[in-house]
Design an enzyme around this catalytic site. Structure first.
Site, short mmCIF file in Angstrom:
data_model
loop_
_atom_site.label_atom_id
_atom_site.label_comp_id
_atom_site.label_asym_id
_atom_site.label_seq_id
_atom_site.Cartn_x
_atom_site.Cartn_y
_atom_site.Cartn_z
N CYS A 37 0.82 -1.21 0.00
CA CYS A 37 0.00 0.00 0.00
C CYS A 37 0.85 1.26 0.00
O CYS A 37 0.32 2.36 0.05
CB CYS A 37 -0.98 0.00 1.16
N CYS A 107 -1.95 -3.44 8.83
CA CYS A 107 -1.48 -2.19 9.44
C CYS A 107 -1.00 -2.46 10.87
O CYS A 107 -0.01 -1.87 11.32
CB CYS A 107 -2.60 -1.15 9.48
#
Lengths: 140, 231
Positions: A37, A107
């Protein structure tokens, strides 16, 4: 998919944003990234050489809301913990606290990696035996 | 070329005449009717191309045009429903295949999937972590910090002219790096065509992942440039 209130809170009012001196022997720096990402996360801890307790923690993350919230939460949790306690923080704890959805679990993994990298950096500095800290031993 | 796993069928049954046709055929060799789209096969074989990463764009375009003409739904307008459907499905698959194959990076990403390497999606990170070189992370971090400072300066009312200049100064090294990456991808593509090795594919995957950072940075710069221009 909506962010949880806790993610939004950390995103809008991130705790402990900033930098500590990389040159300080008591500061460990972890820089990690999730290329999928395009996220980069820097997390730093400042350890009290006598007590082995993390006195301060700072982060700076370029990435999505969940990545920012995960690292912000991590710095909150790190303060006041010993180095060994800090290593026990698991990404699943972050997932639970922030109610991250499955697509954002990576994350929290990134935040755990950042903690581990920062502490590894701190320990490496200690083992090198910085003159200023001749008396301080790494805490087992 | 790598051999296909044995369980993958190589023939398709023609719905018009019941004859068996090889997967690579688009029209039945027996009755010449258009064949329904098979679930098997891939974009390369659809174009009658070997599974190679280097390809001649003009040749690809020529094949695309030829096939689009042959599959065109107008030719099947009055035909049976099965043939109309086959023409639509073959046309739409052809468009998807062309879109992917004509772009070097998209073609390489597609091939990684065909060869069983994990996709370049964020959700896959936890399972298949790639180690990004520390030097690249540091550079990306520094680039991001500079962009952040420019944004902050804009928000606190700094004169835009100077900021535009500063933004363009920030862009130059990233564009340069992207060019470098482009060459690296091309070199790895050539290498894979020559050696078909797993190691080359993995290197290619890493290289494509690193490109995401540069693409993201450039997107941030474009957004910032737009904000500076509009205010």
């Amino acid at each position: 998919m909506a962010y949880s209130d806790k993610v939004i809170d950390h995103y809008e009012n991130p705790r402990n944003v900033g930098s500590l001196s990389k040159e300080d022997a008591n500061v460990g720096t972890g820089l990690v990234g999730a290329p999928e990402c395009g996220d980069v996360m820097k997390l730093q801890v400042k350890v009290n050489p006598v007590t082995g307790v993390i006195d301060d923690a700072k982060f700076k993350t370029f990435g999505c809301g969940s990545a920012i919230a995960s690292s912000s939460l991590a710095t909150e949790w790190l303060k006041g913990k010993t180095v060994e306690e800090a290593l026990a923080i698991k990404n699943t704890d972050i997932v639970e606290e922030l109610a991250l959805p499955p697509v954002k679990i990576h994350c929290s993994v990134l935040a755990e990696d950042a903690i581990k990298a920062a502490i590894a950096d701190y320990k490496a500095k200690q083992e090198k035996g910085e003159p200023a800290l001749a008396g301080a031993q790494p805490h087992a | 070329m790598t051999s296909e796993p044995t369980k993958t069928p190589t023939m398709i049954e023609c719905h018009s005449c019941g004859a068996g046709a090889p997967l690579r055929e688009h029209f039945c060799p027996q009755c010449t009717n258009i064949l329904q789209l098979s679930r098997h096969g891939d974009y390369f074989s659809y174009f009658g191309l070997p599974r190679q990463l280097q390809l001649d764009p003009q040749e690809l375009e020529k094949r695309f045009r030829d096939l689009s003409r042959q599959f065109h739904p107008d030719f099947f307008y009055n035909g049976p429903a099965t043939l109309k459907l086959a023409s639509l499905e073959r046309s739409s698959y052809l468009n998807d295949a062309y879109r992917v194959l004509k772009n070097t990076a998209a073609r390489a990403e597609y091939l990684l999937g065909l060869e069983g390497l994990s996709p370049l999606k964020a959700e896959a990170t936890a399972a298949s972590k790639v180690a990004v070189p520390a030097s690249l992370l540091e550079e990306v971090f520094a680039f991001n910090e500079e962009l952040d400072e420019i944004r902050e300066a804009r928000e606190s009312g700094a004169p835009h002219g100077a900021l535009v200049e500063r933004l363009e100064r920030a862009r130059a090294p990233i564009v340069l790096k992207q060019d470098e990456h482009e060459h690296q991808v091309e070199a790895l593509c050539a290498q894979w065509d020559a050696d078909h090795s797993r190691a080359t594919l993995e290197a290619l995957r890493e290289c494509l992942l690193e490109r995401h950072y540069l693409t993201n940075l450039l997107a941030t710069i474009d957004r910032e440039a737009a904000s500076l221009a509009s205010a």
